[in-house]
Design a protein around this motif. Structure first.
Motif: not given
Length: 436
Positions: A228-234
């Motif tokens: 989530y931190q990588r894919d959504i928030i970047g």
């Protein structure tokens, strides 16, 4: 002869994207980083296309982790790539054995060569040419040899331009320490000649995604997960701590007593022990339409049994599952142990068990973990009280903090065997679960 104008791209650009594209005109190095589905690649393709119209250089470079990846994400880009933008005045072809696209522009014909960059020897494919501009997708998946060679090939460019995009990696990844963050520092200290244009995007910056679609995408993630931190928030994230944090916090949330029902398929995944590990069996029920995964039963056995003893454990487990839940459709053992698999096939035939035994597919472990966490986040994963080894394995699975890669710790302190067996039982249907 009149030249057809560039086709208008049917894509919306938010203000942050517009600013990034405008700045591409005035800077040599342009980097778009951030979440998946944020529109980064299309920004670079559009900026690259505009420069292609007026650049005096004839030959240019487009790279991805593979040549196919470069063609897909830069050339085609779901209908927004170079072949679409220059429709009516472009054609695919070959240039010195390299796949390329020829484009008629207002300043003459241009050639964009497509190549892969992930392997140590990928740089050999781009040698021999001088390039004007270079556009690269997923630059963090490029080998450093490719990056250095591409830069060297641009030394004689009249209009030298670089366009990179990437999803976030570990903060100390080489692409940051030796390139992206270094360029930022040099720019701040007024040491970088040519200019540096960097922009970070989240999924919320893509105005082409409706609120409903964003909500659908987010629902597939555990908000406490690294994905989530990588894919959504970047965000750039270090893989550390519990892998299945949401599960480990409350395993009983995923336990079900409603296991006795008709399943579309019942699969058994098997991991063979060795090097201080154990044999692990996991039976999984899959509901119709690939809606849900139910872990029916799991067992873990010591490895000090001979092949005949292992065959008997296998037969006993399969028969128990059949008696309790119905027909077993597939058995997926670890494909590294072909001798043991042949033993399973022979004893299954002798016992007249109507089951299909196939090698495990072994998709990348990271993709297997993504699949399980996605199913959990969407409420599509459960297990019964007869799958205690699965409960223990998921609760105690942790990332290996000693490596730059996304890798789970395998030092004997957690049950990797059961995790493998669980994943083997569902991995062949990964795309069906995701696309249902």
């Amino acid at each position: 002869m009149a030249i057809t104008k560039t086709k208008t791209i049917n894509w919306g650009f938010g203000e942050k994207h517009k600013e990034y594209i405008r700045n591409c005109k005035y800077n040599t190095i342009n980097v778009a980083e951030g979440a998946v589905r944020a529109g980064k690649t299309i920004d670079n393709v559009f900026a690259f296309a505009m420069e292609l119209e007026r650049t005096p250089d004839k030959i240019h470079l487009a790279t991805g982790s593979t040549a196919a990846n470069a063609k897909l994400n830069i050339g085609e880009a779901n209908g927004f790539g170079l072949e679409y933008i220059f429709r009516g005045r472009s054609r695919w072809g070959k240039f010195k054995d390299n796949e390329c696209i020829y484009v008629k522009t207002m300043t003459g014909e241009k050639i964009v060569i497509f190549a892969g960059g992930a392997k140590a020897d990928s740089f050999k494919k781009i040698r021999g040419n001088s390039y004007g501009m270079w556009i690269a997708t997923e630059i963090n998946l490029h080998h450093d040899n490719t990056i250095k060679e591409a830069f060297n090939r641009q030394l004689m460019a009249k209009n030298r331009k670089i366009f990179w995009d990437l999803n976030p990696s570990k903060p100390k990844h080489q692409i940051y320490t030796e390139y992206i963050d270094l360029y930022k520092k040099k720019q701040e200290e007024a040491e970088l000649v040519g200019g540096y244009n960097y922009q970070h995007f989240t999924i919320f910056d893509n105005i082409n995604l409706t609120e409903q679609r964003i909500a659908e995408i987010i629902s597939q993630y555990d908000k406490n997960s690294i994905w989530y931190q990588r894919d959504i928030i970047g965000k750039r994230m270090i893989a550390e701590g519990l892998i299945y944090r949401q599960f480990a916090t409350n395993p009983k949330k995923y336990r079900t007593d409603k296991a006795k029902r008709n399943y579309m398929s019942i699969n058994i995944g098997i991991d063979f022990g060795g090097n201080e590990s154990k044999h692990a069996f996991v039976a999984t029920g899959i509901t119709r339409g690939y809606k849900e995964v139910v872990i029916l039963e799991s067992e873990r056995y010591e490895t000090d049994v001979d092949p005949d003893g292992l065959n008997q454990l296998f037969i006993d487990f399969v028969k128990r599952i059949i008696n309790k839940y119905g027909k077993v459709n597939y058995v997926y053992p670890d494909n590294n142990e072909q001798v043991l698999i042949r033993g399973f096939k022979n004893v299954a035939k002798k016992e007249r068990l109507n089951i299909t035994i196939r090698d495990s597919k072994k998709i990348p472990i990271v993709d297997r973990i993504r699949l399980v966490t996605s199913l959990m986040a969407q409420g599509r994963f459960s297990y019964t009280q007869n799958a205690e080894t699965v409960e223990d394995a998921l609760t105690n699975a942790v990332w290996d903090s000693e490596t730059d890669e996304l890798k789970r710790l395998d030092d004997g302190t957690s049950d990797i065997d059961t995790l493998d067996a669980l994943e083997y039982s569902i991995e062949r249907d990964a795309k069906r679960f995701i696309n249902q």
